[in-house]
Design a protein around this motif. Structure first.
Motif, PDB file in Angstrom:
ATOM      1  N   PRO A   1     -33.202   8.323 -47.026  1.00 50.71           N
ATOM      2  CA  PRO A   1     -32.083   8.094 -46.104  1.00 50.71           C
ATOM      3  C   PRO A   1     -30.835   7.646 -46.863  1.00 50.71           C
ATOM      4  CG  PRO A   1     -34.061   6.998 -45.326  1.00 50.71           C
ATOM      5  CD  PRO A   1     -34.351   7.523 -46.709  1.00 50.71           C
ATOM      6  N   ARG A   2     -29.697   8.134 -46.427  1.00 50.08           N
ATOM      7  CA  ARG A   2     -28.426   7.829 -47.100  1.00 50.08           C
ATOM      8  C   ARG A   2     -28.192   6.319 -47.210  1.00 50.08           C
ATOM      9  NH1 ARG A   2     -25.576  10.268 -50.762  1.00 50.08           N
ATOM     10  NH2 ARG A   2     -23.895   8.844 -51.129  1.00 50.08           N
ATOM     11  N   ALA A   3     -28.557   5.572 -46.184  1.00 48.03           N
ATOM     12  CA  ALA A   3     -28.337   4.125 -46.217  1.00 48.03           C
ATOM     13  C   ALA A   3     -29.103   3.473 -47.361  1.00 48.03           C
ATOM     14  CB  ALA A   3     -28.735   3.496 -44.886  1.00 48.03           C
ATOM     15  N   ALA A   4     -30.330   3.932 -47.617  1.00 47.34           N
ATOM     16  CA  ALA A   4     -31.126   3.364 -48.704  1.00 47.34           C
ATOM     17  C   ALA A   4     -30.481   3.653 -50.047  1.00 47.34           C
ATOM     18  CB  ALA A   4     -32.542   3.932 -48.669  1.00 47.34           C
ATOM     19  N   VAL A   5     -30.021   4.859 -50.226  1.00 50.18           N
ATOM     20  CA  VAL A   5     -29.368   5.240 -51.487  1.00 50.18           C
ATOM     21  C   VAL A   5     -28.100   4.415 -51.688  1.00 50.18           C
ATOM     22  CG1 VAL A   5     -28.189   7.113 -52.678  1.00 50.18           C
ATOM     23  CG2 VAL A   5     -30.345   7.556 -51.490  1.00 50.18           C
ATOM     24  N   ASP A   6     -27.289   4.315 -50.655  1.00 48.79           N
ATOM     25  CA  ASP A   6     -26.047   3.547 -50.765  1.00 48.79           C
ATOM     26  C   ASP A   6     -26.324   2.083 -51.057  1.00 48.79           C
ATOM     27  OD1 ASP A   6     -24.518   5.779 -50.323  1.00 48.79           O
ATOM     28  OD2 ASP A   6     -24.177   5.358 -48.202  1.00 48.79           O
ATOM     29  N   ARG A   7     -27.335   1.531 -50.439  1.00 47.92           N
ATOM     30  CA  ARG A   7     -27.669   0.117 -50.633  1.00 47.92           C
ATOM     31  C   ARG A   7     -28.069  -0.160 -52.076  1.00 47.92           C
ATOM     32  NH1 ARG A   7     -32.184  -2.960 -46.989  1.00 47.92           N
ATOM     33  NH2 ARG A   7     -31.583  -5.056 -47.536  1.00 47.92           N
ATOM     34  N   VAL A   8     -28.924   0.685 -52.625  1.00 48.84           N
ATOM     35  CA  VAL A   8     -29.358   0.510 -54.013  1.00 48.84           C
ATOM     36  C   VAL A   8     -28.184   0.711 -54.958  1.00 48.84           C
ATOM     37  CG1 VAL A   8     -30.818   1.448 -55.840  1.00 48.84           C
ATOM     38  CG2 VAL A   8     -31.764   1.090 -53.554  1.00 48.84           C
ATOM     39  N   ARG A   9     -27.385   1.750 -54.726  1.00 47.16           N
ATOM     40  CA  ARG A   9     -26.241   2.027 -55.601  1.00 47.16           C
ATOM     41  C   ARG A   9     -25.273   0.854 -55.619  1.00 47.16           C
ATOM     42  NH1 ARG A   9     -21.464   3.199 -54.340  1.00 47.16           N
ATOM     43  NH2 ARG A   9     -22.003   3.885 -52.258  1.00 47.16           N
ATOM     44  N   ARG A  10     -24.936   0.329 -54.453  1.00 48.18           N
ATOM     45  CA  ARG A  10     -23.989  -0.791 -54.389  1.00 48.18           C
ATOM     46  C   ARG A  10     -24.548  -2.021 -55.093  1.00 48.18           C
ATOM     47  NH1 ARG A  10     -23.333   0.897 -49.064  1.00 48.18           N
ATOM     48  NH2 ARG A  10     -24.620  -0.824 -48.366  1.00 48.18           N
ATOM     49  N   ALA A  11     -25.828  -2.292 -54.929  1.00 49.42           N
ATOM     50  CA  ALA A  11     -26.434  -3.470 -55.565  1.00 49.42           C
ATOM     51  C   ALA A  11     -26.426  -3.339 -57.077  1.00 49.42           C
ATOM     52  CB  ALA A  11     -27.856  -3.661 -55.059  1.00 49.42           C
ATOM     53  N   VAL A  12     -26.774  -2.179 -57.576  1.00 48.67           N
ATOM     54  CA  VAL A  12     -26.820  -1.987 -59.021  1.00 48.67           C
ATOM     55  C   VAL A  12     -25.427  -1.947 -59.611  1.00 48.67           C
ATOM     56  CG1 VAL A  12     -27.505  -0.380 -60.841  1.00 48.67           C
ATOM     57  CG2 VAL A  12     -29.066  -0.881 -58.974  1.00 48.67           C
ATOM     58  N   GLU A  13     -24.477  -1.359 -58.908  1.00 49.32           N
ATOM     59  CA  GLU A  13     -23.131  -1.236 -59.437  1.00 49.32           C
ATOM     60  C   GLU A  13     -22.356  -2.546 -59.377  1.00 49.32           C
ATOM     61  OE1 GLU A  13     -21.315   1.957 -57.331  1.00 49.32           O
ATOM     62  OE2 GLU A  13     -22.304   3.475 -58.550  1.00 49.32           O
ATOM     63  N   GLY A  14     -22.902  -3.540 -58.713  1.00 51.75           N
ATOM     64  CA  GLY A  14     -22.222  -4.817 -58.561  1.00 51.75           C
ATOM     65  C   GLY A  14     -21.575  -5.331 -59.817  1.00 51.75           C
ATOM     66  N   GLU A  15     -22.355  -5.767 -60.774  1.00 52.38           N
ATOM     67  CA  GLU A  15     -21.795  -6.319 -62.008  1.00 52.38           C
ATOM     68  C   GLU A  15     -21.933  -5.351 -63.172  1.00 52.38           C
ATOM     69  OE1 GLU A  15     -23.074 -10.183 -63.135  1.00 52.38           O
ATOM     70  OE2 GLU A  15     -23.074 -10.896 -61.088  1.00 52.38           O
ATOM     71  N   ALA A  16     -23.069  -4.735 -63.295  1.00 50.71           N
ATOM     72  CA  ALA A  16     -23.366  -3.955 -64.489  1.00 50.71           C
ATOM     73  C   ALA A  16     -22.690  -2.590 -64.495  1.00 50.71           C
ATOM     74  CB  ALA A  16     -24.876  -3.777 -64.621  1.00 50.71           C
ATOM     75  N   MET A  17     -22.418  -2.037 -63.337  1.00 52.42           N
ATOM     76  CA  MET A  17     -21.815  -0.710 -63.232  1.00 52.42           C
ATOM     77  C   MET A  17     -22.632   0.320 -64.011  1.00 52.42           C
ATOM     78  SD  MET A  17     -19.326  -1.145 -61.201  1.00 52.42           S
ATOM     79  CE  MET A  17     -18.273   0.255 -61.324  1.00 52.42           C
ATOM     80  N   ILE A  18     -23.927   0.266 -63.846  1.00 48.47           N
ATOM     81  CA  ILE A  18     -24.822   1.198 -64.511  1.00 48.47           C
ATOM     82  C   ILE A  18     -24.787   2.532 -63.774  1.00 48.47           C
ATOM     83  CG2 ILE A  18     -27.236   1.670 -65.071  1.00 48.47           C
ATOM     84  CD1 ILE A  18     -27.622  -1.381 -65.158  1.00 48.47           C
ATOM     85  N   ARG A  19     -24.627   3.609 -64.512  1.00 49.14           N
ATOM     86  CA  ARG A  19     -24.648   4.941 -63.906  1.00 49.14           C
ATOM     87  C   ARG A  19     -26.096   5.353 -63.696  1.00 49.14           C
ATOM     88  NH1 ARG A  19     -21.892   9.328 -62.589  1.00 49.14           N
ATOM     89  NH2 ARG A  19     -22.672  11.365 -63.193  1.00 49.14           N
ATOM     90  N   LEU A  20     -26.459   5.618 -62.463  1.00 52.54           N
ATOM     91  CA  LEU A  20     -27.826   5.992 -62.131  1.00 52.54           C
ATOM     92  C   LEU A  20     -28.022   7.502 -62.097  1.00 52.54           C
ATOM     93  CD1 LEU A  20     -28.528   3.474 -59.244  1.00 52.54           C
ATOM     94  CD2 LEU A  20     -29.091   3.251 -61.655  1.00 52.54           C
ATOM     95  N   ALA A  21     -26.971   8.232 -61.802  1.00 55.90           N
ATOM     96  CA  ALA A  21     -27.069   9.678 -61.663  1.00 55.90           C
ATOM     97  C   ALA A  21     -27.591  10.318 -62.937  1.00 55.90           C
ATOM     98  CB  ALA A  21     -25.721  10.268 -61.293  1.00 55.90           C
ATOM     99  N   GLY A  22     -28.611  11.157 -62.781  1.00 55.02           N
ATOM    100  CA  GLY A  22     -29.141  11.894 -63.906  1.00 55.02           C
ATOM    101  C   GLY A  22     -30.090  11.128 -64.803  1.00 55.02           C
ATOM    102  N   ARG A  23     -30.331   9.868 -64.497  1.00 52.30           N
ATOM    103  CA  ARG A  23     -31.285   9.090 -65.306  1.00 52.30           C
ATOM    104  C   ARG A  23     -32.692   9.603 -65.038  1.00 52.30           C
ATOM    105  NH1 ARG A  23     -29.002   3.963 -67.504  1.00 52.30           N
ATOM    106  NH2 ARG A  23     -31.043   3.883 -68.459  1.00 52.30           N
ATOM    107  N   ASP A  24     -33.593   9.386 -65.948  1.00 54.04           N
ATOM    108  CA  ASP A  24     -34.974   9.809 -65.803  1.00 54.04           C
ATOM    109  C   ASP A  24     -35.625   9.134 -64.597  1.00 54.04           C
ATOM    110  OD1 ASP A  24     -37.473  11.065 -67.023  1.00 54.04           O
ATOM    111  OD2 ASP A  24     -38.038   8.945 -66.866  1.00 54.04           O
ATOM    112  N   ALA A  25     -36.266   9.923 -63.747  1.00 53.20           N
ATOM    113  CA  ALA A  25     -36.870   9.393 -62.521  1.00 53.20           C
ATOM    114  C   ALA A  25     -37.948   8.358 -62.820  1.00 53.20           C
ATOM    115  CB  ALA A  25     -37.445  10.523 -61.680  1.00 53.20           C
ATOM    116  N   ASN A  26     -38.750   8.581 -63.858  1.00 53.70           N
ATOM    117  CA  ASN A  26     -39.801   7.612 -64.203  1.00 53.70           C
ATOM    118  C   ASN A  26     -39.202   6.282 -64.643  1.00 53.70           C
ATOM    119  OD1 ASN A  26     -42.005   9.283 -63.613  1.00 53.70           O
ATOM    120  ND2 ASN A  26     -41.850  10.269 -65.616  1.00 53.70           N
ATOM    121  N   TYR A  27     -38.120   6.351 -65.413  1.00 51.39           N
ATOM    122  CA  TYR A  27     -37.438   5.129 -65.834  1.00 51.39           C
ATOM    123  C   TYR A  27     -36.902   4.379 -64.616  1.00 51.39           C
ATOM    124  CZ  TYR A  27     -33.779   2.045 -67.482  1.00 51.39           C
ATOM    125  OH  TYR A  27     -32.981   0.948 -67.691  1.00 51.39           O
ATOM    126  N   LEU A  28     -36.227   5.107 -63.721  1.00 53.89           N
ATOM    127  CA  LEU A  28     -35.664   4.467 -62.532  1.00 53.89           C
ATOM    128  C   LEU A  28     -36.753   3.844 -61.676  1.00 53.89           C
ATOM    129  CD1 LEU A  28     -33.010   7.145 -61.556  1.00 53.89           C
ATOM    130  CD2 LEU A  28     -32.568   4.887 -62.539  1.00 53.89           C
TER     131      LEU A  28
END
Length: 70
Positions: free
Chosen positions: A3-30
């Motif tokens: 669901p879009r809400a779940a994706v947005d929630r995780v993205r916003r939380a991770v991007e908070g301070e670290a601004m880590i790019r999640l797109a294209g990262r290895d699925a197993n790592y994530l």
């Protein structure tokens, strides 16, 4: 695709301070990182709270989603 809400929630939380790019990262790592947040193995400000709201299967879907984003 999770669901879009779940994706947005995780993205916003991770991007908070670290601004880590999640797109294209290895699925197993994530998935490993999301499960580590969920179990408390990886310390976090908010991710541990967010990930506890999702099943391992839902976290896998979120990891797959971000892995497939270019």
């Amino acid at each position: 695709v999770p669901p879009r809400a779940a994706v947005d929630r995780v993205r916003r939380a991770v991007e908070g301070e670290a601004m880590i790019r999640l797109a294209g990262r290895d699925a197993n790592y994530l998935l490993t990182q999301l499960l580590a947040f969920r179990s408390g193995q990886r310390p976090a400000t908010i991710m541990h709270q967010i990930t506890k709201g999702y099943s391992p299967e839902q976290l896998e879907a979120i990891a797959q989603y971000f892995a497939n984003v270019k």
